[in-house]
Design an enzyme around this catalytic site. Structure first.
Site, PDB file in Angstrom:
ATOM      1  N   ASP A   1      -9.658  -0.448   7.255  1.00  0.00           N
ATOM      2  CA  ASP A   1     -11.015  -0.688   6.744  1.00  0.00           C
ATOM      3  C   ASP A   1     -11.075  -1.992   5.937  1.00  0.00           C
ATOM      4  OD1 ASP A   1     -11.893   1.731   7.805  1.00  0.00           O
ATOM      5  OD2 ASP A   1     -11.347   2.844   6.000  1.00  0.00           O
TER       6      ASP A   1
ATOM      7  N   PRO B   1      -5.965  -4.884   1.561  1.00  0.00           N
ATOM      8  CA  PRO B   1      -5.241  -5.870   2.360  1.00  0.00           C
ATOM      9  C   PRO B   1      -6.018  -6.371   3.579  1.00  0.00           C
ATOM     10  CG  PRO B   1      -4.055  -3.734   2.331  1.00  0.00           C
ATOM     11  CD  PRO B   1      -5.226  -3.612   1.404  1.00  0.00           C
TER      12      PRO B   1
ATOM     13  N   ASP C   1      -6.448  -5.367  15.016  1.00  0.00           N
ATOM     14  CA  ASP C   1      -6.373  -3.909  14.825  1.00  0.00           C
ATOM     15  C   ASP C   1      -6.166  -3.638  13.336  1.00  0.00           C
ATOM     16  OD1 ASP C   1      -5.941  -1.230  14.927  1.00  0.00           O
ATOM     17  OD2 ASP C   1      -3.994  -1.353  15.918  1.00  0.00           O
ATOM     18  N   SER C   2      -7.259  -3.720  12.609  1.00  0.00           N
ATOM     19  CA  SER C   2      -7.151  -3.669  11.148  1.00  0.00           C
ATOM     20  C   SER C   2      -7.521  -2.289  10.596  1.00  0.00           C
ATOM     21  CB  SER C   2      -8.105  -4.690  10.528  1.00  0.00           C
ATOM     22  OG  SER C   2      -9.429  -4.242  10.703  1.00  0.00           O
TER      23      SER C   2
ATOM     24  N   GLN D   1       0.848  -1.203   0.000  1.00  0.00           N
ATOM     25  CA  GLN D   1       0.000   0.000   0.000  1.00  0.00           C
ATOM     26  C   GLN D   1       0.882   1.250   0.000  1.00  0.00           C
ATOM     27  OE1 GLN D   1      -2.048  -0.692   3.729  1.00  0.00           O
ATOM     28  NE2 GLN D   1      -0.092  -1.101   4.730  1.00  0.00           N
TER      29      GLN D   1
ATOM     30  N   ASP E   1       1.466 -12.089   6.868  1.00  0.00           N
ATOM     31  CA  ASP E   1       0.023 -11.958   6.706  1.00  0.00           C
ATOM     32  C   ASP E   1      -0.697 -12.552   7.931  1.00  0.00           C
ATOM     33  OD1 ASP E   1      -2.596 -12.087   5.943  1.00  0.00           O
ATOM     34  OD2 ASP E   1      -2.182 -12.846   3.928  1.00  0.00           O
ATOM     35  N   GLY E   2      -1.471 -11.737   8.627  1.00  0.00           N
ATOM     36  CA  GLY E   2      -2.179 -12.191   9.824  1.00  0.00           C
ATOM     37  C   GLY E   2      -3.108 -13.361   9.555  1.00  0.00           C
TER      38      GLY E   2
ATOM     39  N   ASP F   1       1.030   0.867  13.515  1.00  0.00           N
ATOM     40  CA  ASP F   1       1.477   2.122  14.140  1.00  0.00           C
ATOM     41  C   ASP F   1       2.069   1.879  15.525  1.00  0.00           C
ATOM     42  OD1 ASP F   1      -0.770   2.109  16.068  1.00  0.00           O
ATOM     43  OD2 ASP F   1      -1.998   2.592  14.326  1.00  0.00           O
TER      44      ASP F   1
ATOM     45  N   GLU G   1       2.182  -7.883  11.591  1.00  0.00           N
ATOM     46  CA  GLU G   1       1.816  -6.784  10.684  1.00  0.00           C
ATOM     47  C   GLU G   1       2.297  -7.158   9.272  1.00  0.00           C
ATOM     48  OE1 GLU G   1       0.311  -3.572  10.568  1.00  0.00           O
ATOM     49  OE2 GLU G   1       0.984  -3.790   8.479  1.00  0.00           O
TER      50      GLU G   1
HETATM   51  N1  SPD Z   1     -11.296   4.605   8.532  1.00  0.00           N
HETATM   52  C1  SPD Z   1     -10.137   4.182   9.214  1.00  0.00           C
HETATM   53  C2  SPD Z   1     -10.432   3.183  10.255  1.00  0.00           C
HETATM   54  C3  SPD Z   1      -9.168   2.603  10.768  1.00  0.00           C
HETATM   55  C4  SPD Z   1      -9.372   1.697  11.900  1.00  0.00           C
HETATM   56  N2  SPD Z   1      -8.193   1.069  12.303  1.00  0.00           N
HETATM   57  C5  SPD Z   1      -7.035   1.817  12.347  1.00  0.00           C
HETATM   58  C6  SPD Z   1      -5.887   0.990  12.761  1.00  0.00           C
HETATM   59  C7  SPD Z   1      -4.814   1.806  13.347  1.00  0.00           C
HETATM   60  N3  SPD Z   1      -3.961   1.036  14.139  1.00  0.00           N
END
Ligand code: SPD
Length: 282
Positions: A170, A174, A167-168, A43, A149-150, A98, A118
């Protein structure tokens, strides 16, 4: 102006980031500068410095976290499931490049191992270097970074983790498969007999289909399930949902004593009140 992707534009001498959420909703932020901008094999990864939200992580043009409000999401996706587990030792975070969720998990001294899976190493590198308000330049020896890949990582795992945090981003590109029934079924197997999982389940206002489907999947796979909420100003609609599944332990936040863990958002009152849902979310 340097050559940037189409979500960065200049108007009247000012640099703007525009998140193109949908045809009828575009959200713009005035920037001070673009700090980092690179295409990974997965990405486009960008860190910008904005006037109102400070530094922000942008993946394929979509805001993921910011210096101003990133703690709300990261504390809520991490402290709620870990607090509800009576004896957590081993935590898996899927996504979370992050490093904000791993940073929050590392506040629990009783955790022995925090695996962070990640798919995109560039996100972690960029956030550790340029977004330390969120990542804290995490270097806790209990945190294992696994760049894979999770989906593949959890497939075949059995009885390994006390808590799994999904913790994905949208559910497009991916991250799309991270919202599927088969993936949650593998998460269920990867948890120990009394394990607890959580995933972010999108906007209750704009993504009722995703939230409803996620609730059904988790309710089908776990004895106990519940949805909780928080307000994250930089996510479209502001109001955001998280859905939790527990194999054995009832989801009874009123019985949990929250310890002081140097959080900015999460506390005893938030743990109990986040499960109080507005009528339309029930
Ligand atoms: N529209 C963005 C929503 C993102 C939700 N997850 C963010 C993950 C950051 N660790």
């Amino acid at each position: 102006m340097k050559q940037y992707p189409e979500w960065i534009q200049e108007f009247d001498g000012n640099l703007w980031l525009t998140e193109n959420d949908r045809d009828n909703l575009k959200i713009s932020y005035r920037l001070k500068e673009v700090v980092f901008s690179e295409q990974s094999p997965i990405q486009h990864v960008m860190i910008v410095d904005s006037h109102d939200f400070g530094r922000m992580l942008i993946l394929d043009g979509v805001v993921q976290t910011t210096a101003l409000d990133g703690h709300i999401y990261n504390e809520m996706i991490t402290h709620v499931p870990i607090s509800l587990h009576p004896n957590p030792k081993k935590v898996l975070i899927i996504g979370g490049g992050d490093c904000g969720a791993a940073r929050e998990a590392a506040k629990y001294e009783e955790l022995e191992q925090i695996d962070m899976v990640e798919i995109d190493e560039l996100v972690v590198q960029a956030c550790k270097e340029h977004l330390q308000e969120v990542s804290g330049n995490l270097s806790d020896p209990r945190v294992n970074f696994l760049f894979t890949d999770g989906l593949k990582f959890v497939a075949g795992k059995e009885n390994e983790y006390d808590v799994i945090i999904v913790d994905s981003s949208d559910p497009v590109g991916p991250a799309e498969q991270l919202f599927s029934y088969d993936f949650y079924a593998n998460i269920q197997k990867a948890l120990k007999e009394d394990g607890i999982m959580v995933c972010q389940s999108q906007s209750p206002l704009f993504h009722q289909d995703v939230l409803g489907q996620t609730q059904r999947h988790i309710a089908d796979l776990f004895r106990h399930s519940a949805t909780y909420k928080a307000v994250v100003p930089t996510y479209p609609g502001g109001l955001w949902s998280f859905t939790i599944g527990s194999k054995v332990h009832p989801i009874t936040p009123e019985n949990v004593e929250v310890r002081p863990l140097n959080t900015k958002y999460f506390n005893q009152d938030i743990l109990t009140s986040c499960f109080s849902l507005p009528e339309f979310m029930k």
